[in-house]
Design an enzyme around this catalytic site. Structure first.
Site, PDB file in Angstrom:
ATOM      1  N   GLU A   1       3.616  -0.007  -4.717  1.00  0.00           N
ATOM      2  CA  GLU A   1       4.433   0.087  -3.511  1.00  0.00           C
ATOM      3  C   GLU A   1       5.579  -0.906  -3.686  1.00  0.00           C
ATOM      4  O   GLU A   1       5.347  -2.046  -4.104  1.00  0.00           O
ATOM      5  CB  GLU A   1       3.645  -0.296  -2.260  1.00  0.00           C
ATOM      6  CG  GLU A   1       2.646   0.735  -1.799  1.00  0.00           C
ATOM      7  CD  GLU A   1       2.010   0.310  -0.490  1.00  0.00           C
ATOM      8  OE1 GLU A   1       2.386   0.855   0.549  1.00  0.00           O
ATOM      9  OE2 GLU A   1       1.143  -0.593  -0.524  1.00  0.00           O
TER      10      GLU A   1
ATOM     11  N   GLU B   1      -8.421   3.346  -0.293  1.00  0.00           N
ATOM     12  CA  GLU B   1      -7.024   3.587  -0.702  1.00  0.00           C
ATOM     13  C   GLU B   1      -6.689   2.643  -1.839  1.00  0.00           C
ATOM     14  O   GLU B   1      -6.936   1.432  -1.731  1.00  0.00           O
ATOM     15  CB  GLU B   1      -6.082   3.343   0.487  1.00  0.00           C
ATOM     16  CG  GLU B   1      -4.597   3.404   0.097  1.00  0.00           C
ATOM     17  CD  GLU B   1      -3.655   3.149   1.277  1.00  0.00           C
ATOM     18  OE1 GLU B   1      -4.034   3.478   2.432  1.00  0.00           O
ATOM     19  OE2 GLU B   1      -2.561   2.613   1.048  1.00  0.00           O
TER      20      GLU B   1
END
Ligand SMILES: [Ca+2]
Ligand SMILES: [Ca+2]
Length: 399
Positions: free
Chosen positions: A283, A278
């Site tokens: 974020e 990932e």
């Protein structure tokens, strides 16, 4: 003069005497003892932001008719509503002629087509002549209730280069059409209560994800006691190994809001997470809206999950909700570097995974989402406002 005319003149004269008498009773000269009424300002106004309600009328009430002209001094003051953006500010005086006991003060609101929170302003009576403000300074609240659904997005902010030396644009979605391009994107649905204990229910509804004014809009909405949002992914549609990836976006903000621009390995359906790898390009935890995090997750299986990452922050109180920023990675066989507005802030090389397998050497697909709640961001509270949106101007891949 006829008899008829003569009678009419007598009537007019009598009427005039009575009328003058009324005036004398009601409006006295300045040196006569005055009746000083008490003024109150009892009604808050709450109305939708529509043309029909463009003028908010606040009633002023006096406990008795005045015998002199009363002057009231008043002004608007902002609360959550902003002067000149949500309403026309006023600072003025109102003359209430003797013999009357009520009046209205008008405030004009600004009607637009864009979604806003319900917003409030104060209308304050600051002083009076020939009247007493009952209980001191009097105020009423005006509440402008949102009636719009169109989200306004600034065009301001950082823009990245359209080309890089030695690289070619191999794919982009500029979101300049009228709809989400289903050759690039599909939807994750559901997700309430997934592994991160998120609250949102992801939908494919056009009010949770749509293309408008050159941007992909992902909108998190509060619907009763639950939340809806959207999560788009390019799995099986657009997958890339290596390159310079640029994503230009305006982000949502607030406690419990969690936008992300990220990638998973294309073997996710077979190898599972985190073995597929990932890459979190961006974020942001909405309660810290000035800090973006770049992270990778890896590990041979779920029990060996590991991650490394680093954040970088905007300065001077700016947030990622204020205007566009460009979130990038430069990814090749030597590792991954994260950039914010073209400035590198974190790098990893393949040896970062230690004894775990290095999964960042095969094609990955994109995921774009706004989560609500979860173990990392926590949960929305009274300070969180909805709707919250992420606007993405483009996703570009150069190799
Ligand atoms: Ca509006
Ligand atoms: Ca665009």
């Amino acid at each position: 003069m006829s008899n008829f005319d003569s009678n009419m003149m007598k009537d007019l004269s009598l009427f005039g005497t009575i009328f003058l008498g009324l005036l004398l009773v009601q409006c006295q000269p300045d040196d006569a003892p005055a009746v000083v009424p008490e003024v109150s300002f009892p009604i808050n106004i709450s109305a939708e932001e529509t043309e029909d309600n463009r003028v908010f009328e606040f009633p002023v009430v006096m406990n008795q008719s005045t015998t002199r002209d009363v002057i009231l001094y008043y002004e608007t003051r902002p609360l959550t509503a902003e002067a000149d953006l949500d309403y026309i500010p006023v600072s003025d005086s109102l003359i209430i002629r003797c013999g009357t006991a009520s009046a209205n003060i008008q405030v004009e609101i600004i009607v637009d087509e864009f979604v806003e929170e319900d917003e409030e302003f104060r209308l304050v009576l600051t002083g009076s002549t020939n009247a007493i403000l009952a209980g001191g300074v009097q105020e009423a609240i005006g509440t402008i209730r949102n009636d719009d659904s169109v989200i306004a997005v600034t065009q301001e902010g950082h823009t990245s280069a359209e080309s890089y030396p030695g690289k070619t644009l191999v794919w982009s979605d500029e979101f300049n059409g009228n709809a989400i391009d289903l050759e690039n994107w599909t939807y994750d649905l559901g997700a309430s209560g997934w592994g991160n204990q998120e609250l949102q229910n992801y939908t494919s509804n056009s009010d949770n994800a749509y293309v408008a004014n050159g941007n992909l809009m992902i909108v998190a909405k509060e619907q009763g006691i639950s939340y809806t949002s959207a999560r788009l992914k390019s799995i099986g549609l657009q997958e890339f190994q290596y390159g310079r990836i640029d994503v230009r976006a305006v982000l949502p903000f607030g406690q419990g809001i969690w936008p992300a621009i990220w990638m998973l390995g294309d073997n996710f359906p077979t190898a599972g997470w985190p073995a597929c790898g990932e890459i979190d390009i961006m974020e942001v935890i909405g309660s810290s809206p000035s800090t973006t995090h770049g992270t990778i997750h890896f590990g041979a299986d779920w029990t060996q999950h590991n991650y490394v990452g680093q954040g970088t922050s905007l300065t001077s109180g700016q947030t990622f909700a204020d205007e566009f920023h460009v979130f990038s990675i430069e990814w090749d066989a030597n590792g991954i570097t994260w950039l914010l507005d073209d400035s590198p802030f974190y790098s990893v090389s393949p040896n970062v995974v230690g004894s775990q397998p290095y999964p960042f050497d095969h094609p990955f697909f994109f995921i774009l989402n706004v989560a609500v709640g979860g173990q990392w961001p926590g949960y929305p509270d009274a300070t969180t406002t909805f709707p919250q949106f992420m606007a993405i101007d483009y996703v570009r891949v150069f190799q």
